[in-house]
Motif scaffolding. Sequence first.
Motif, PDB file in Angstrom:
ATOM      1  N   PHE A 171       0.829  -1.209   0.000  1.00 42.08           N
ATOM      2  CA  PHE A 171       0.000   0.000   0.000  1.00 42.08           C
ATOM      3  C   PHE A 171       0.865   1.261   0.000  1.00 42.08           C
ATOM      4  O   PHE A 171       0.504   2.268  -0.628  1.00 42.08           O
ATOM      5  N   ALA A 172       1.979   1.225   0.700  1.00 47.03           N
ATOM      6  CA  ALA A 172       2.865   2.391   0.717  1.00 47.03           C
ATOM      7  C   ALA A 172       3.423   2.667  -0.671  1.00 47.03           C
ATOM      8  O   ALA A 172       3.510   3.832  -1.097  1.00 47.03           O
ATOM      9  N   ILE A 178       0.972   7.326  -6.459  1.00 46.73           N
ATOM     10  CA  ILE A 178      -0.245   8.088  -6.755  1.00 46.73           C
ATOM     11  C   ILE A 178      -0.178   9.516  -6.238  1.00 46.73           C
ATOM     12  O   ILE A 178      -0.531  10.469  -6.944  1.00 46.73           O
ATOM     13  N   GLU A 179       0.284   9.679  -5.004  1.00 47.12           N
ATOM     14  CA  GLU A 179       0.223  10.977  -4.339  1.00 47.12           C
ATOM     15  C   GLU A 179       1.419  11.856  -4.685  1.00 47.12           C
ATOM     16  O   GLU A 179       2.520  11.355  -4.918  1.00 47.12           O
ATOM     17  N   PRO A 212      -8.385  11.517  -4.922  1.00 45.23           N
ATOM     18  CA  PRO A 212      -9.492  10.591  -4.659  1.00 45.23           C
ATOM     19  C   PRO A 212      -9.051   9.128  -4.611  1.00 45.23           C
ATOM     20  O   PRO A 212      -9.510   8.360  -3.764  1.00 45.23           O
ATOM     21  N   LEU A 213      -8.146   8.735  -5.509  1.00 45.42           N
ATOM     22  CA  LEU A 213      -7.678   7.344  -5.515  1.00 45.42           C
ATOM     23  C   LEU A 213      -6.878   7.040  -4.245  1.00 45.42           C
ATOM     24  O   LEU A 213      -7.040   5.978  -3.635  1.00 45.42           O
ATOM     25  N   GLY A 214      -6.036   7.989  -3.837  1.00 42.15           N
ATOM     26  CA  GLY A 214      -5.255   7.780  -2.615  1.00 42.15           C
ATOM     27  C   GLY A 214      -6.146   7.703  -1.382  1.00 42.15           C
ATOM     28  O   GLY A 214      -5.903   6.899  -0.475  1.00 42.15           O
ATOM     29  N   GLN A 215      -7.189   8.530  -1.354  1.00 38.31           N
ATOM     30  CA  GLN A 215      -8.125   8.476  -0.226  1.00 38.31           C
ATOM     31  C   GLN A 215      -8.906   7.170  -0.216  1.00 38.31           C
ATOM     32  O   GLN A 215      -9.230   6.635   0.852  1.00 38.31           O
TER      33      GLN A 215
END
Length: 293
Positions: A171-172, A178-179, A212-215
Amino acid sequence: MKHDRFKPAAGTLRTRVFQVIFESDTPLAKGFDIVLIGIILTSVLVVMLESVPALRDAYGPWFRRLEWGFTLLFTAELLVRLYCLERPWQYLRSFYGIIDVVAILPTWLALVLPGAQSLVVVRLLRTLRVFRVLRLMEFVGEGRLLIDALKRSGRQIFLFLFTVCMLITIFASLVYLIEPAEAGFTSIPASIYWAAVTLTTVGYGDIAPVTPLGQSISVMVMLIGYSIIAVPTGVFSAEVIRSIRADRYSEEACPGCGHDHHEKRARYCLRCGTWLDETTPDPRTLDEKTPRE
């Protein structure tokens, strides 16, 4: 309770001192230990208060005098302990001996290394003597059950932690790709910090996704954290229960009915009443064979 590992040195005075310092069977010995624990707690409190800037500025010289007074007192106490022992070096190599030495070293080291006196909080370890004073050594058996449970569940917990580390890394890495760096995800290690905080549902908020994808990934990580957070607790609890049963119950089957879940202290079967110890005769049978006058 006596210290079987340590023996008093020859001499009536040394023996009496040994009985007061190393035993707690008499009111005098118990009183000595209680007073010692009180002094230890007071010395730790003085160090904690000295760390407050306002109190240190107002009462700094008094704190230093008290600290040296406690250090000299504990040094004298250690010397008396060594004086009354037949083998002083044996005590110095023991658990409590090492703690006693470490408890007085910081203040003496402060003469050479300024600031070392703050380490005197290790004196708090000396309060472990309360187990001897209050006769709580039976809790050592309960602690042994917990240690056995940890050993038995070691593989399961290791597998769980390994899986968690894999999830955190995955996930990291995704969030790092992404971010933007402006959100705090400047590297994969920084993203691992975020993933660990999020997965454990701590949520410091110092690093947070802005896309939005990261959230969405954050929500997924938090839900997974809630789902798996109880896994090690359940595994460990099951092993604790198993250890308690193994410590309390016997697996030997009853010679009469075959039931194999008796308490170790049981003498007769709970179901059929058969004598369980096959190495000795049943006392009831002996009573029946004994002729009455």
